[in-house]
Design an enzyme around this catalytic site. Structure first.
Site, mmCIF file in Angstrom:
data_model
loop_
_atom_site.group_PDB
_atom_site.id
_atom_site.type_symbol
_atom_site.label_atom_id
_atom_site.label_comp_id
_atom_site.label_asym_id
_atom_site.label_seq_id
_atom_site.Cartn_x
_atom_site.Cartn_y
_atom_site.Cartn_z
ATOM 1 C CD1 TRP A 292 -0.462 2.194 2.420
ATOM 2 C CD2 TRP A 292 -2.765 1.805 1.586
ATOM 3 N NE1 TRP A 292 -1.804 3.410 2.435
ATOM 4 C CE2 TRP A 292 -2.494 2.930 1.964
ATOM 5 C CE3 TRP A 292 -3.293 1.566 0.736
ATOM 6 C CZ2 TRP A 292 -4.437 3.906 2.178
ATOM 7 C CZ3 TRP A 292 -4.788 2.731 0.741
ATOM 8 C CH2 TRP A 292 -4.831 3.737 1.364
ATOM 9 C CG ASN A 294 -0.460 6.477 3.617
ATOM 10 O OD1 ASN A 294 -0.349 5.238 3.857
ATOM 11 N ND2 ASN A 294 -0.994 7.838 3.874
ATOM 12 C CG ASP A 295 0.476 11.360 3.241
ATOM 13 O OD1 ASP A 295 -1.336 10.430 3.076
ATOM 14 O OD2 ASP A 295 0.340 11.543 4.282
ATOM 15 C CD1 TRP A 319 -1.838 4.326 6.419
ATOM 16 C CD2 TRP A 319 -3.557 3.482 8.067
ATOM 17 N NE1 TRP A 319 -1.204 5.220 6.508
ATOM 18 C CE2 TRP A 319 -1.890 3.916 7.869
ATOM 19 C CE3 TRP A 319 -2.989 2.334 8.966
ATOM 20 C CZ2 TRP A 319 -1.334 4.912 9.803
ATOM 21 C CZ3 TRP A 319 -2.941 2.724 10.449
ATOM 22 C CH2 TRP A 319 -1.896 4.036 10.681
ATOM 23 C CG PHE A 351 2.216 8.629 10.861
ATOM 24 C CD1 PHE A 351 2.555 7.326 10.944
ATOM 25 C CD2 PHE A 351 1.094 9.297 11.483
ATOM 26 C CE1 PHE A 351 0.932 6.512 11.152
ATOM 27 C CE2 PHE A 351 -0.018 7.895 11.506
ATOM 28 C CZ PHE A 351 0.569 6.694 11.574
ATOM 29 C CD GLU A 469 -4.672 13.972 7.408
ATOM 30 O OE1 GLU A 469 -4.604 13.051 8.480
ATOM 31 O OE2 GLU A 469 -4.450 14.040 6.915
HETATM 32 C C1 FRU Z 1 -2.376 11.391 6.179
HETATM 33 C C2 FRU Z 1 -1.762 11.004 6.697
HETATM 34 C C3 FRU Z 1 -0.556 11.719 7.755
HETATM 35 C C4 FRU Z 1 0.454 10.802 8.157
HETATM 36 C C5 FRU Z 1 0.201 9.747 7.522
HETATM 37 C C6 FRU Z 1 0.083 8.295 7.972
HETATM 38 O O1 FRU Z 1 -3.150 11.312 5.006
HETATM 39 O O2 FRU Z 1 -2.613 10.671 7.952
HETATM 40 O O3 FRU Z 1 -1.217 13.135 8.252
HETATM 41 O O4 FRU Z 1 0.899 11.331 8.967
HETATM 42 O O5 FRU Z 1 -1.172 10.050 6.597
HETATM 43 O O6 FRU Z 1 -0.081 7.451 6.639
#
Ligand code: FRU
Length: 721
Positions: A292, A294-295, A319, A351, A469
């Site tokens: 997976w 994400n950011d 996640w 994170f 965020e």
């Molecule tokens: C945004 C978030 C961030 C955090 C990360 C954790 O998508 O929630 O705030 O650092 O993803 O994966």
């Protein structure tokens, strides 16, 4: 080829038998086959008027229970709470076995055994993230030491929200060691190669998989372990222990599971032939090889390469287990994924955060005149703190021994974005801090990236998700004029404020301006340290296409060039795809000066491709609508309202010089549409149907003047460098 493994005895004991059988000598405590909980004490409403007959309304398919009935606290959904307590019984056998499922929450979703009012044994369900499985599994307690005692069992559902329920069935006293799950199953093998391959089944119960070296737990992750054939193989780099024995431990393993025995080492990733050719793999959008994302994190240009780090779960399709994945590119188009760079440690999972090149070596992490690349991240343990790591080759990173560099402010402090502020000769960090229920951005300054001082606090707009965020903060010339620069403060949802900044305080002139106009776009970050000779501000965002059935999930957008342009309402951000993407162009269809009326033949009929870039300039004339159909996705421009709809997603897209300007990218992972000189950017992630390759253009209600239209077939960016 398989390696020679040393099996531990416990592993060989795992029986191939699943489920429970009730022996002649066994005592059934409860089988929940009646219509009521007869004799049991019920509180709250979660457990309903009596045992459930299987799945309840709105619930995923429940299975693995015995007979017709079971305890299922999904009565009236996840938000209902309650408890269920059995009549007293005497402990007369060595084990109590049971079936259990539902949510995993050892405090709020529990099956307990009580003696003299004290909880002496407990068990919880199996799921703690969206997805998962409603299957019940066999579990048991060894109660030898409680022989002869009077006991009760109690089921508690005090949890609300996702997976806020517990399922229980078939409580039996038995002297035969139950054929259920094995606790702390282990296997020791020699780390004979670079990778350890771990079988994963998406949606299977999460197990805690630990890797021990010399008896110490070194790596620990939650994994949806495949008990049988895996959906895919996750890969752990074990090269640090090459040649040494390592022990793999699983907290709980289903009876008959082959997960541990199937784990193997090799120097190659598995299933390489199919890599990047998977049916739902974005062909010019970055996505991780496995697991997976994400950011985007740590976006930076260093030593001739763009570095893209990213929130990565190497061991799951969803996640979790946050690592920083790492990829590099020389051209923002062709990415090479390297291994994970930041692994969870004693301070918590890794994170989001950012990266800078410390040109003046203020941190002292440089070596031999080579400025260090410094990563600034959130370690999301308890407390949640900020840490740094450094490298002088862009490959090997060391976490700073003095971490954390910033202590917890509140539990909701995260996602540091750092940059060098030339006028004050200081580093500046913008950090998201949830403070007394409000979203705030804290500004810190530092001379050396190690010591940070609070400089100011900016609040978002109360009651909104504005500046929530993953903040980003950068300066941009207005209309390309470097004497007229403005600062842009931007949050995860891409809403932004424009203003001034003196090195400590941000003064917004305009706040809460909309960023992107699509959906499924989040936590974008701009690249740091792009050479001045280039001068672009390039952003990449998380493009949330779910890729079900794949060994990877989610992706990134194409890299976007950001600019500030004046409008009658003030300066606004524009987004455009970076020009490097043009290197993927293959065959082209080009049209010019064409008038199209309702009912005319589709001028794009002959051009059928999978991956494409379309650019056009159209005078809408007296038409009501200009309609593109791109491989089954409708892109409709309404001339009266000057609004654009992409697959049902609507946004203002003002005509520019009386013309509609559109750029459309189509990949397997969805569409990215740019209109109105980039004032309107609409990312729309979805799985594009592979079979339909037709594209149409149509005028409705009147005729349109197509000034220019180009459609380019795009090559895949993978395996084509
Ligand atoms: C945004 C978030 C961030 C955090 C990360 C954790 O998508 O929630 O705030 O650092 O993803 O994966």
């Amino acid at each position: 080829m398989r390696n020679t493994h040393i099996f531990t005895a416990v592993f060989l004991l795992i029986s191939a038998m699943a489920g429970t059988t009730t022996g002649a000598d066994d005592i059934v405590v409860a089988d929940f086959e009646k219509d009521t909980y007869e004799g049991w004490t019920v509180t709250g409403e979660a457990f309903g008027p009596g045992p459930a007959k299987g799945t309840l309304p709105g619930q995923m398919q429940v299975d693995g229970y015995q007979g017709q009935g079971l305890v299922n606290s999904f009565f009236n959904g996840d938000n209902s709470v309650g408890s269920l307590t059995s009549p007293q019984f005497r402990v007369e056998r060595k084990f109590i076995s049971f079936l259990i499922g539902g949510g995993r929450n050892p405090e709020q979703l529990v099956l307990q055994l009580l003696v003299d009012g004290r909880v002496v044994r407990s068990a919880t369900g199996l799921n703690d993230t969206a997805g998962g499985s409603e299957a019940l599994e066999v579990d048991s307690w060894d109660v030898t030491e409680l022989a002869g005692k009077m006991a009760t069992v109690r089921v508690i559902d005090a949890a609300q929200g996702g997976w806020g329920h517990i399922n229980v069935d078939h409580l039996v006293q038995t002297n035969v060691k139950p054929q259920g799950a094995i606790r702390d199953a282990e296997r020791t093998l020699v780390a004979a190669a670079r990778y350890l391959h771990i079988p994963v089944k998406n949606g299977a119960p999460k197990r805690v998989l630990s890797l021990l070296v010399d008896g110490q737990v070194i790596v620990r992750n939650d994994v949806e372990l495949a008990d049988g054939d895996p959906d895919w193989w996750a890969t752990m780099d074990i090269s640090a222990w090459r040649g040494k024995p390592v022990t793999l431990r699983v907290d709980k393993l289903s009876a008959g599971s082959t997960a541990l025995s199937r784990m193997e080492t090799s120097d190659q990733l598995k299933d390489m032939a199919a890599l990047y050719r998977e049916p739902l793999r974005g062909q010019f959008h970055f996505s991780p090889q496995r697991g997976w994302n994400n950011d985007p994190n740590g976006c930076v240009f260093y030593n001739g390469e763009y570095h893209l780090f990213f929130q990565h779960n190497p061991y799951g399709w969803g996640w979790g287990n946050m690592h920083w994945g790492h990829a590099v590119s020389k051209d923002l188009v062709h990415w090479e994924e390297l291994g994970d760079t930041l692994l969870p440690d004693a301070m918590g999972p890794m994170f989001s955060g950012s990266a800078v090149v410390d040109w003046k070596n203020t941190s002292g992490f440089g070596k031999g005149g080579q400025p260090p690349l410094v990563l600034i991240y959130t370690a999301a343990g308890n407390p949640t703190v900020q840490g740094i790591a450094y490298s002088t080759d862009g490959r090997n990173f060391t976490k700073y021994s003095g971490n954390p560099v910033l202590q917890q402010i509140t539990g909701g402090n995260r996602d540091p974005k750092v940059f060098w502020h030339e006028p004050t000769q200081k580093w500046v960090m913008v950090l998201y801090v949830e403070l007394q229920g409000k979203h705030t951005i804290h500004f810190f300054t530092s001379p050396d990236l190690r010591e940070w001082t609070l400089a100011s606090i900016t609040e978002g707009v109360a009651g909104t998700a504005f500046l929530f965020e993953c903040p980003d903060f950068f300066e941009l010339p207005v209309d390309g004029d470097v004497t007229k620069k403005k600062w842009v403060l931007l949050g995860a949802n891409s809403e932004y404020a424009v203003g001034t900044f003196d090195g400590t305080h941000f003064k917004p002139e305009q706040t809460k301006l909309p960023g992107h106009r699509g959906r499924g776009f989040y936590a974008p970050q701009t690249f740091s340290d792009i050479p001045e000779s280039d001068g672009r501000r390039i952003q990449i965002g998380w493009f949330q296409t779910e890729t079900r059935g794949m060994s990877f999930n989610q992706s990134m957008t194409v890299p976007l060039e950001l600019k500030l342009v004046s409008t009658t309402e003030g300066p606004r951000l524009t987004f455009s795809p970076v020009k490097e993407l043009e290197s993927l162009r293959g065959k082209t269809l080009a049209l010019e000066s064409l008038t199209l009326k309702p009912g005319d033949k589709n001028p794009l009929d002959e051009f059928q491709v999978e991956l494409l870039e379309l650019r056009t300039e159209i005078e809408p004339g007296d038409a009501n609508e200009v309609v593109f159909n791109i491989r089954d996705s409708m892109i409709i421009y309404e001339t009266k309202t000057q609004e654009l709809t992409v697959n049902g997603q609507r946004a203002p897209a003002p005509l520019r010089d009386g013309k509609l300007q559109l750029t459309i990218y189509c990949d397997r992972t969805g569409l990215e549409v740019f209109a109105s000189d980039g004032l309107c950017y609409m990312p729309v992630p979805f799985n594009c149907k592979p079979e339909n390759r037709r594209i149409f253009l149509e005028a409705r209600g009147g005729s349109i003047g197509v000034k220019m239209l180009q459609v380019h077939e795009l090559r895949s960016a993978w395996n084509t460098k």
